[in-house]
Write a protein that holds these residues in place. Structure first.
Motif, PDB file in Angstrom:
ATOM      1  N   UNK A   1     136.212 136.652  67.266  1.00  0.00           N
ATOM      2  CA  UNK A   1     137.148 137.743  67.011  1.00  0.00           C
ATOM      3  C   UNK A   1     137.865 138.125  68.302  1.00  0.00           C
ATOM      4  N   UNK A   2     139.080 138.660  68.142  1.00  0.00           N
ATOM      5  CA  UNK A   2     139.837 139.125  69.303  1.00  0.00           C
ATOM      6  C   UNK A   2     139.345 140.487  69.774  1.00  0.00           C
ATOM      7  N   UNK A   3     138.735 141.231  68.859  1.00  0.00           N
ATOM      8  CA  UNK A   3     138.282 142.585  69.189  1.00  0.00           C
ATOM      9  C   UNK A   3     137.183 143.005  68.219  1.00  0.00           C
ATOM     10  N   UNK A   4     136.393 143.981  68.620  1.00  0.00           N
ATOM     11  CA  UNK A   4     135.522 144.712  67.698  1.00  0.00           C
ATOM     12  C   UNK A   4     136.113 146.110  67.575  1.00  0.00           C
ATOM     13  N   UNK A   5     135.795 146.755  66.487  1.00  0.00           N
ATOM     14  CA  UNK A   5     136.333 148.105  66.284  1.00  0.00           C
ATOM     15  C   UNK A   5     135.587 149.132  67.134  1.00  0.00           C
ATOM     16  N   UNK A   6     134.260 148.957  67.216  1.00  0.00           N
ATOM     17  CA  UNK A   6     133.425 149.882  67.993  1.00  0.00           C
ATOM     18  C   UNK A   6     132.467 149.064  68.856  1.00  0.00           C
ATOM     19  N   UNK A   7     132.330 149.456  70.118  1.00  0.00           N
ATOM     20  CA  UNK A   7     131.346 148.818  70.984  1.00  0.00           C
ATOM     21  C   UNK A   7     130.422 149.904  71.532  1.00  0.00           C
ATOM     22  N   UNK A   8     129.118 149.647  71.424  1.00  0.00           N
ATOM     23  CA  UNK A   8     128.121 150.627  71.838  1.00  0.00           C
ATOM     24  C   UNK A   8     127.415 150.197  73.120  1.00  0.00           C
TER      25      UNK A   8
ATOM     26  N   UNK B   1     142.045 145.988  74.879  1.00  0.00           N
ATOM     27  CA  UNK B   1     142.139 145.694  73.453  1.00  0.00           C
ATOM     28  C   UNK B   1     140.945 144.947  72.891  1.00  0.00           C
ATOM     29  N   UNK B   2     139.838 144.908  73.635  1.00  0.00           N
ATOM     30  CA  UNK B   2     138.641 144.206  73.151  1.00  0.00           C
ATOM     31  C   UNK B   2     137.822 145.080  72.201  1.00  0.00           C
ATOM     32  N   UNK B   3     138.061 146.384  72.237  1.00  0.00           N
ATOM     33  CA  UNK B   3     137.438 147.336  71.312  1.00  0.00           C
ATOM     34  C   UNK B   3     138.374 148.526  71.174  1.00  0.00           C
ATOM     35  N   UNK B   4     138.270 149.225  70.055  1.00  0.00           N
ATOM     36  CA  UNK B   4     139.117 150.402  69.828  1.00  0.00           C
ATOM     37  C   UNK B   4     138.408 151.703  70.219  1.00  0.00           C
ATOM     38  N   UNK B   5     137.099 151.713  70.048  1.00  0.00           N
ATOM     39  CA  UNK B   5     136.309 152.909  70.338  1.00  0.00           C
ATOM     40  C   UNK B   5     134.999 152.481  71.000  1.00  0.00           C
ATOM     41  N   UNK B   6     134.380 153.430  71.713  1.00  0.00           N
ATOM     42  CA  UNK B   6     133.058 153.117  72.272  1.00  0.00           C
ATOM     43  C   UNK B   6     132.084 154.241  71.960  1.00  0.00           C
ATOM     44  N   UNK B   7     130.804 153.860  71.965  1.00  0.00           N
ATOM     45  CA  UNK B   7     129.769 154.833  71.657  1.00  0.00           C
ATOM     46  C   UNK B   7     128.475 154.492  72.366  1.00  0.00           C
TER      47      UNK B   7
END
Length: 322
Positions: free
Chosen positions: A113-120, A144-150
């Motif tokens: 994948x080009x990105x994940x939506x959330x990376x923790x 642009x590798x993730x949209x949000x982080x947690x």
């Protein structure tokens, strides 16, 4: 299926989701994974969780290949992964800028994948300054590798520090925490994190709603089914922690409540987690389609959890934080 905003963000996730921990790469191959993932989608699940540590990266490879072969539209699903345990080398674990960047790139390659939506951040890293991790996570988002982080299993104090740093530096803070949450494990979600929901709009994607299967009642006689999680060599340690006499008595005490509602105990336990307004999504696990189908019916149990029923549950489990 209901869809809830992930914390204060605009991202919408299914109230019940599916996680690859234990199953993908340990119990299931790509063909089996495709069948389970499609079953989840058929029931409205749009959120799928993974981690670089699951089956040493194989879980990400299986999920990525399965999604590609299923031909899903990428914008229709929310995929998350977690960074912390990437390998045995000194810089292949933790939350240094080096590992966050290299670990994220490696995860994306495995997921295809080009990105994940959330990376923790899969756990807190006491050897790395939180500011370094906050900056690294923002670098991941900016690229642009993730949209949000947690975060996952961070303390309220650590999450608060991350937010204060992010606000001071005009950066993005963690929008979501992924803690264990079930009828037997409640303190973080219901007590420790309380200020974070208001102060930072923190969302929750909780894991282990069935306490690794204990809340299904299948272990109540302390007999471990051969196809269960506790039978796996790498997870036998969980049975030693979970098959406590007092806990099993509580599980036994919940059975009459589930029977009166006309639902399996597992659905009652999942519905109870999902009914918490601070929980954005409950991550479920399954190795068979019939388990997914049973789990998804928990959505219909939520309206049955009246104040009177919830009080009966409290009387049995007696696990509410002071």
């Amino acid at each position: 299926m209901e869809y809830k905003n992930l914390g204060r963000s605009g991202l919408k996730v299914s109230q019940l989701s599916y996680g690859a921990w234990v199953s993908f790469g340990t119990q299931l191959d790509v063909k089996e994974a495709k069948s389970l993932l499609q079953c989840c989608r058929d029931h409205g699940v749009n959120f799928f969780d993974n981690a670089e540590a699951y089956a040493s990266g194989l879980a990400e490879e299986i999920m990525g290949q399965a999604i590609r072969e299923l031909g899903w539209k990428r914008s229709d699903v929310v995929v998350s992964t977690k960074i912390f345990w990437g390998g045995s080398g000194p810089n292949e674990k933790g939350l240094s800028r080096k590992h966050v960047v290299e670990g994220t790139k490696a995860s994306l390659k495995r997921l295809e994948m080009d990105y994940v939506d959330v990376i923790y951040c899969h756990r807190p890293d006491t050897t790395t300054p939180i500011e370094e991790t906050v900056r690294a996570m923002n670098y991941v988002i900016d690229n642009g590798w993730a949209f949000y982080w947690g975060t996952s299993e961070w303390s309220a104090e650590q999450i608060t520090e991350a937010w204060r740093i992010a606000e001071r530096l005009d950066l993005v803070g963690p929008i979501v925490e992924q803690p264990e949450y079930n009828l037997l494990s409640r303190t973080k979600v219901e007590s420790e994190y309380l200020p974070l929901y208001t102060n930072y709009g923190l969302g929750l994607t909780t894991w282990s709603p069935l306490a690794s299967g204990v809340l299904t009642g299948k272990y109540n006689k302390k007999v471990i089914p051969p196809d269960s999680r506790f039978a796996l060599e790498n997870f036998k340690y969980l049975s030693n922690q979970s098959l406590d006499d007092e806990l099993l008595r509580k599980v036994e005490g919940l059975k009459p409540i589930a029977e009166e509602l006309g639902v399996p105990l597992s659905q009652l336990a999942i519905a109870w987690c999902a009914s918490n307004p601070n929980v954005s999504s409950v991550i479920t696990g399954a190795t068979k389609k019939f388990q997914i189908e049973e789990n998804m019916k928990a959505i219909d149990v939520i309206p049955l959890l009246t104040p009177a029923v919830m009080e009966r549950i409290e009387t049995v489990v007696q696990s509410k934080p002071n």
